[in-house]
Design an enzyme around this catalytic site. Structure first.
Site, PDB file in Angstrom:
ATOM      1  N   ASN A 141      -2.501  12.933  -3.799  1.00 59.92           N
ATOM      2  CA  ASN A 141      -3.530  13.372  -4.741  1.00 59.92           C
ATOM      3  C   ASN A 141      -4.064  14.757  -4.389  1.00 59.92           C
ATOM      4  OD1 ASN A 141      -3.629  11.262  -6.590  1.00 59.92           O
ATOM      5  ND2 ASN A 141      -5.051  10.046  -5.362  1.00 59.92           N
TER       6      ASN A 141
ATOM      7  N   ASP B 122       0.855  -1.194   0.000  1.00 57.16           N
ATOM      8  CA  ASP B 122       0.000   0.000   0.000  1.00 57.16           C
ATOM      9  C   ASP B 122       0.891   1.245   0.000  1.00 57.16           C
ATOM     10  OD1 ASP B 122      -2.951   0.993   0.543  1.00 57.16           O
ATOM     11  OD2 ASP B 122      -1.626   2.204   1.796  1.00 57.16           O
TER      12      ASP B 122
ATOM     13  N   GLU C 148      -4.421   2.385  -4.700  1.00 56.86           N
ATOM     14  CA  GLU C 148      -2.982   2.483  -4.456  1.00 56.86           C
ATOM     15  C   GLU C 148      -2.412   1.195  -3.874  1.00 56.86           C
ATOM     16  OE1 GLU C 148      -4.942   4.237  -0.700  1.00 56.86           O
ATOM     17  OE2 GLU C 148      -5.374   3.960  -2.834  1.00 56.86           O
TER      18      GLU C 148
ATOM     19  N   ASP D  31      -1.089   9.464 -10.394  1.00 55.01           N
ATOM     20  CA  ASP D  31      -0.941   8.425 -11.413  1.00 55.01           C
ATOM     21  C   ASP D  31       0.528   8.156 -11.713  1.00 55.01           C
ATOM     22  OD1 ASP D  31      -3.655   8.218 -11.564  1.00 55.01           O
ATOM     23  OD2 ASP D  31      -3.869   9.352 -13.432  1.00 55.01           O
TER      24      ASP D  31
END
Length: 373
Positions: A258, A250, A293, A267
């Protein structure tokens, strides 16, 4: 020294194969001529004894020697000559009927049909130029025969001469049509095979896209689930002890990335980690993007130390990676790993691995928590 392309080598081999078969046909033709002359010998001796000596000299000796010479030349061409082998074989094929017509004389009508032989032979090459060559060589040789041979020039009837030319011309037109039709059929078949191959590749591409994650290029969630089931069935279905490890990865504080740097940067982070995982893939290591993620690794037939070394390589590699868009901020990952037990199913294995991953996050992130036997 230049080397031929594989396709050219295969073409040359196929061409030589057909020329060898043609030589075999020429042997049968020569055998028929020789046997026919020998069988006619007692008949001539009983019916026309006055021409027996001439028949022996002209047919039994001269014609048979000429036929054997042509046969020897055809064998020599196939064994020694390569550059113009086809044209030499066709030329020799055109000489066989000329030898038959020359030594048989003008008394036998209908023998002009032997001029079919070289043109018919040219069809096997399926090339227009070979048909044209056979037509031209037959025409030239027949013209030379009725011009240079006094017997044929004087005694051969005009109808027979016209028949000879007509046979060559008619057979050539037929051969041209056969080759044209054959080439069209081959082209249609080739186009069909190409379209079939394109369709197969399109289906393979669609299947590949359905099994891969578009952003990272890793296997997607669906493929991961299939692989996990398959790996566990193989491990639990064999009597041997086959080790299986599952790891979940993770990205730490990904929501913050973000929110602060935008989803495009998020991304980019995922693609960067995906590249690290791609490097780890092998026959024993299966990498996938689980979703969002989170990533997953399935290890097969590796001992614990190798699994932990691989995971540490991943963790450290991600931490060292510098992403310009993050303004000097480093990305880290938390990793949970567990080993398959005899009584595990996919759910229990995944739950234990997920719990290990959350322990890694709760214990400070950027670390590995492994619960191994």
């Amino acid at each position: 020294m230049s080397r031929k392309a594989p396709n050219q080598v295969r073409y040359d081999a196929g061409r030589s194969h057909w020329n060898i078969r043609l030589c075999r046909v020429y042997r049968y033709v020569a055998l028929i001529i020789i046997v026919a002359n020998l069988l006619a010998l007692p008949l001539i001796a009983s019916v026309k004894p006055e021409v027996l000596e001439q028949f022996v000299y002209k047919n039994v000796l001269s014609q048979n020697v000429a036929v054997l010479l042509l046969l020897a030349l055809s064998e020599l061409v196939v064994r020694r000559l390569h550059k113009y082998q086809d044209y030499c074989i066709l030329t020799l094929g055109a000489l066989f009927p000329i030898v038959i017509l020359y030594y048989t004389g003008t008394e036998s009508s209908g023998l002009e049909f032997v001029m079919l032989m070289p043109v018919l032979v040219s069809i096997i090459y399926f090339e227009y130029r070979k048909v044209l060559f056979a037509f031209g060589s037959s025409l030239v040789l027949f013209t030379l025969l009725i011009t240079l041979s006094e017997e044929h020039r004087v005694l051969l009837a005009v109808e027979q001469k016209m028949l000879g030319f007509g046979v060559v011309l008619g057979c050539s037109i037929t051969a041209w049509s056969i080759v044209r039709r054959g080439l069209r059929m081959m082209e249609l078949e080739r186009n069909f095979l190409l379209k079939e191959e394109e369709h197969r590749l399109e289906l393979a591409l669609i299947d590949e896209r359905a099994r891969k994650d578009a952003l990272t290029g890793l296997h997607n969630h669906r493929t991961f689930q299939e692989q996990l089931h398959e790996t566990m069935e193989q491990a639990q279905g064999t009597g041997e002890q086959t080790s299986v490890h599952l790891a979940l990865i993770d990205v730490d504080r990904f929501k913050s990335i973000n929110d602060n740097f935008g989803h495009l940067t998020g991304d980019l982070v995922l693609r960067t980690i995906g590249k690290q995982l791609v490097k780890l893939q092998s026959e024993e290591v299966f990498a996938a993007r689980y979703g969002g993620e989170e990533f997953a690794l399935i290890f097969r037939s590796l001992d614990r130390s190798d699994v932990l070394a691989c995971l540490e390589q991943l963790r450290a590699g991600v931490e060292r990676t510098s992403i310009y868009e993050l303004d000097g901020r480093h990305v880290t990952v938390s990793i949970g790993c567990t080993e398959l037990r005899k009584d595990d199913d996919t759910s229990s294995l995944f739950v234990r691995t997920d719990e290990a991953m959350y322990k890694a996050k709760n214990n400070g992130r950027n670390r590995i928590i492994a619960e191994l036997r």
